[in-house]
Write a protein that holds these residues in place. Structure first.
Motif, PDB file in Angstrom:
ATOM      1  N   GLN A 142       0.814  -1.217   0.000  1.00  0.00           N
ATOM      2  CA  GLN A 142       0.000   0.000   0.000  1.00  0.00           C
ATOM      3  C   GLN A 142       0.847   1.267   0.000  1.00  0.00           C
ATOM      4  OE1 GLN A 142      -2.045  -1.156   3.615  1.00  0.00           O
ATOM      5  NE2 GLN A 142      -3.979  -1.441   2.524  1.00  0.00           N
ATOM      6  N   VAL A 143       2.068   1.169   0.510  1.00  0.00           N
ATOM      7  CA  VAL A 143       2.939   2.348   0.557  1.00  0.00           C
ATOM      8  C   VAL A 143       3.387   2.765  -0.843  1.00  0.00           C
ATOM      9  CG1 VAL A 143       5.268   3.100   1.218  1.00  0.00           C
ATOM     10  CG2 VAL A 143       3.772   2.071   2.911  1.00  0.00           C
ATOM     11  N   GLU A 144       3.663   1.802  -1.705  1.00  0.00           N
ATOM     12  CA  GLU A 144       4.238   2.141  -3.013  1.00  0.00           C
ATOM     13  C   GLU A 144       3.372   3.108  -3.829  1.00  0.00           C
ATOM     14  OE1 GLU A 144       7.166   1.884  -4.038  1.00  0.00           O
ATOM     15  OE2 GLU A 144       7.844   0.631  -2.391  1.00  0.00           O
ATOM     16  N   PRO A 145       2.038   2.923  -3.915  1.00  0.00           N
ATOM     17  CA  PRO A 145       1.234   3.914  -4.638  1.00  0.00           C
ATOM     18  C   PRO A 145       1.314   5.310  -4.013  1.00  0.00           C
ATOM     19  CG  PRO A 145      -0.008   1.882  -4.343  1.00  0.00           C
ATOM     20  CD  PRO A 145       1.221   1.753  -3.508  1.00  0.00           C
ATOM     21  N   CYS A 146       1.468   5.372  -2.684  1.00  0.00           N
ATOM     22  CA  CYS A 146       1.596   6.678  -2.019  1.00  0.00           C
ATOM     23  C   CYS A 146       2.909   7.345  -2.392  1.00  0.00           C
ATOM     24  CB  CYS A 146       1.494   6.511  -0.506  1.00  0.00           C
ATOM     25  SG  CYS A 146      -0.152   6.065   0.082  1.00  0.00           S
ATOM     26  N   TYR A 147       3.991   6.567  -2.404  1.00  0.00           N
ATOM     27  CA  TYR A 147       5.275   7.125  -2.850  1.00  0.00           C
ATOM     28  C   TYR A 147       5.184   7.570  -4.311  1.00  0.00           C
ATOM     29  CZ  TYR A 147       8.208   5.839   1.187  1.00  0.00           C
ATOM     30  OH  TYR A 147       8.793   5.756   2.423  1.00  0.00           O
ATOM     31  N   ALA A 148       4.474   6.787  -5.130  1.00  0.00           N
ATOM     32  CA  ALA A 148       4.402   7.093  -6.554  1.00  0.00           C
ATOM     33  C   ALA A 148       3.746   8.446  -6.818  1.00  0.00           C
ATOM     34  CB  ALA A 148       3.655   5.988  -7.288  1.00  0.00           C
ATOM     35  N   ARG A 149       2.770   8.819  -5.964  1.00  0.00           N
ATOM     36  CA  ARG A 149       2.081  10.091  -6.199  1.00  0.00           C
ATOM     37  C   ARG A 149       2.649  11.234  -5.360  1.00  0.00           C
ATOM     38  NH1 ARG A 149      -2.793   9.799  -2.156  1.00  0.00           N
ATOM     39  NH2 ARG A 149      -3.611  11.667  -3.175  1.00  0.00           N
ATOM     40  N   ALA A 150       3.581  10.926  -4.459  1.00  0.00           N
ATOM     41  CA  ALA A 150       4.125  11.958  -3.571  1.00  0.00           C
ATOM     42  C   ALA A 150       5.042  12.917  -4.334  1.00  0.00           C
ATOM     43  CB  ALA A 150       4.894  11.311  -2.426  1.00  0.00           C
ATOM     44  N   ASP A 151       4.958  14.186  -3.983  1.00  0.00           N
ATOM     45  CA  ASP A 151       5.849  15.200  -4.544  1.00  0.00           C
ATOM     46  C   ASP A 151       6.921  15.641  -3.545  1.00  0.00           C
ATOM     47  OD1 ASP A 151       4.699  15.923  -7.269  1.00  0.00           O
ATOM     48  OD2 ASP A 151       2.926  16.094  -5.997  1.00  0.00           O
ATOM     49  N   ILE A 152       6.590  15.613  -2.266  1.00  0.00           N
ATOM     50  CA  ILE A 152       7.536  15.955  -1.202  1.00  0.00           C
ATOM     51  C   ILE A 152       7.247  15.049  -0.012  1.00  0.00           C
ATOM     52  CG2 ILE A 152       8.067  17.690   0.574  1.00  0.00           C
ATOM     53  CD1 ILE A 152       8.114  19.811  -1.422  1.00  0.00           C
ATOM     54  N   VAL A 153       8.296  14.530   0.593  1.00  0.00           N
ATOM     55  CA  VAL A 153       8.172  13.787   1.844  1.00  0.00           C
ATOM     56  C   VAL A 153       8.611  14.712   2.980  1.00  0.00           C
ATOM     57  CG1 VAL A 153       9.185  11.917   3.213  1.00  0.00           C
ATOM     58  CG2 VAL A 153       8.346  11.469   0.906  1.00  0.00           C
ATOM     59  N   ALA A 154       7.777  14.821   3.999  1.00  0.00           N
ATOM     60  CA  ALA A 154       8.033  15.733   5.117  1.00  0.00           C
ATOM     61  C   ALA A 154       8.390  14.921   6.363  1.00  0.00           C
ATOM     62  CB  ALA A 154       6.808  16.602   5.389  1.00  0.00           C
ATOM     63  N   VAL A 155       9.536  15.254   6.974  1.00  0.00           N
ATOM     64  CA  VAL A 155      10.022  14.532   8.155  1.00  0.00           C
ATOM     65  C   VAL A 155      10.451  15.555   9.211  1.00  0.00           C
ATOM     66  CG1 VAL A 155      11.568  12.715   9.003  1.00  0.00           C
ATOM     67  CG2 VAL A 155      10.854  12.716   6.602  1.00  0.00           C
ATOM     68  N   PRO A 156       9.506  16.108   9.966  1.00  0.00           N
ATOM     69  CA  PRO A 156       9.863  17.131  10.947  1.00  0.00           C
ATOM     70  C   PRO A 156      10.314  16.594  12.302  1.00  0.00           C
ATOM     71  CG  PRO A 156       7.485  16.930  10.815  1.00  0.00           C
ATOM     72  CD  PRO A 156       8.044  15.973   9.805  1.00  0.00           C
ATOM     73  N   GLY A 157      10.165  15.296  12.557  1.00  0.00           N
ATOM     74  CA  GLY A 157      10.404  14.762  13.893  1.00  0.00           C
ATOM     75  C   GLY A 157      11.861  14.500  14.196  1.00  0.00           C
ATOM     76  N   ARG A 158      12.116  14.252  15.475  1.00  0.00           N
ATOM     77  CA  ARG A 158      13.447  13.854  15.954  1.00  0.00           C
ATOM     78  C   ARG A 158      13.510  12.339  15.896  1.00  0.00           C
ATOM     79  NH1 ARG A 158      13.467  16.461  20.422  1.00  0.00           N
ATOM     80  NH2 ARG A 158      15.020  18.053  19.902  1.00  0.00           N
ATOM     81  N   GLN A 159      14.497  11.799  15.170  1.00  0.00           N
ATOM     82  CA  GLN A 159      14.607  10.355  15.014  1.00  0.00           C
ATOM     83  C   GLN A 159      16.058   9.925  15.157  1.00  0.00           C
ATOM     84  OE1 GLN A 159      11.663   8.695  11.911  1.00  0.00           O
ATOM     85  NE2 GLN A 159      12.208  10.665  11.055  1.00  0.00           N
ATOM     86  N   GLY A 160      16.229   8.708  15.662  1.00  0.00           N
ATOM     87  CA  GLY A 160      17.574   8.178  15.793  1.00  0.00           C
ATOM     88  C   GLY A 160      18.239   7.966  14.449  1.00  0.00           C
ATOM     89  N   TYR A 161      17.437   7.799  13.409  1.00  0.00           N
ATOM     90  CA  TYR A 161      17.986   7.661  12.060  1.00  0.00           C
ATOM     91  C   TYR A 161      17.044   8.322  11.066  1.00  0.00           C
ATOM     92  CZ  TYR A 161      20.904   5.620   8.415  1.00  0.00           C
ATOM     93  OH  TYR A 161      21.755   5.443   7.362  1.00  0.00           O
ATOM     94  N   GLY A 162      16.101   7.558  10.508  1.00  0.00           N
ATOM     95  CA  GLY A 162      15.161   8.135   9.560  1.00  0.00           C
ATOM     96  C   GLY A 162      15.122   7.391   8.238  1.00  0.00           C
ATOM     97  N   LEU A 163      14.809   6.090   8.290  1.00  0.00           N
ATOM     98  CA  LEU A 163      14.763   5.288   7.056  1.00  0.00           C
ATOM     99  C   LEU A 163      13.761   5.799   6.022  1.00  0.00           C
ATOM    100  CD1 LEU A 163      15.207   1.593   8.242  1.00  0.00           C
ATOM    101  CD2 LEU A 163      16.744   2.940   6.808  1.00  0.00           C
TER     102      LEU A 163
END
Length: 276
Positions: free
Chosen positions: A165-186
């Motif tokens: 289900q993630v792949e269609p979301c990535y396919a239509r995404a124009d920007i990925v937003a990652v505002p959080g604090r993470q130990g890495y961020g895969l």
């Protein structure tokens, strides 16, 4: 291998004093076991320099660094990596994480509202679509905030997504937003494998290797800085010459991560062939 350092984990007291009191013995026992294990380990590894510095200060043991990679996208998704993003009448802003307060997903909504009050009012400016995928305790509050900011009709909450289900979301995404604090961020690497621009806080520690990546906008860890970076990056990605070829070899991969751990542990020589 120590993944997330203690500063990124919840202390028992953070879950309430009664729960903290009950959890404290288990927490202390786990910490004792951790310290003993680290002292006895032949090699200690973690995923970023920031993690290594924190862990060495805490445990007085040196930690090597091997940057983790994610799974390469399926062949059906690799063709999307070359397509231009942010060029149409609608820009899809995608986030994939647990809906926790620590992820600061409200910053995404405030950034989108600020865009719509400013550059988004210009003739020909794209309409934003916000997709906040995941489950968590903040979903109701985020839905209310989206309505209050006038973004209710433009914000989707698809819930937990399987890999299919993630792949269609990535396919239509124009920007990925990652505002959080993470130990890495895969999720950042997963977006970049697919050629999707990213706006992210420097507190996601994979930012160490993305300082000069043309698809990445880094910002300090505040809502105001995130909104400013979002606006700048969206404007930059709308330019006709903004398309950037994806260089997968420049990003860590899961296979490369496993290979480099083996090198650090002297299981095989550095020259050993690995699918990176």
């Amino acid at each position: 291998h120590y993944t997330d350092p203690p500063s990124l984990l919840s202390a028992p007291q953070a879950r309430g004093w009664v729960r903290g009191l009950l959890d404290a013995p288990r927490h202390w026992a786990a910490e004792y076991a951790m310290r003993r294990g680290i002292r006895q380990a032949e090699r200690c590894l973690t995923m970023t320099q920031a993690n290594a510095h924190e862990l060495q200060a805490l445990y007085q043991q040196p930690f090597g660094v091997v940057y983790q990679g994610g799974l390469a996208p399926p062949a059906t998704a690799q063709g999307d990596a070359a397509r231009a993003r942010c060029q149409g009448n609608e820009v899809v802003v995608f986030s994939l994480c647990r809906l926790n307060a620590s992820k600061h997903l409200d910053w995404i909504l405030h950034a989108a509202a600020q865009w719509q009050r400013g550059p988004g009012q210009a003739a020909g400016a794209p309409r934003l679509k916000i997709v906040l995928a995941g489950q968590g305790p903040e979903e109701a509050a985020l839905r209310q905030l989206a309505e209050r900011l006038g973004l209710g009709a433009q914000t989707e909450f698809p819930g937990f997504l399987s890999q299919e289900q993630v792949e269609p979301c990535y396919a239509r995404a124009d920007i990925v937003a990652v505002p959080g604090r993470q130990g890495y961020g895969l999720p950042v690497l997963e977006a970049l494998y697919r050629g999707i621009p990213v706006v992210m806080s420097r507190e996601s520690r994979v930012s160490e290797i993305l300082e000069d990546h043309p698809l990445v906008a880094l910002c300090s860890h505040t809502a105001e800085a995130f909104a400013a970076a979002f606006e700048r990056h969206l404007h930059a990605m709308q330019q006709p010459d903004a398309a950037v070829p994806v260089d997968a070899a420049a990003l860590p991969t899961e296979a490369g991560w496993g290979h480099d751990i083996g090198v650090h542990c002297q299981w095989w020589p550095a020259a050993a062939t690995a699918a990176r």
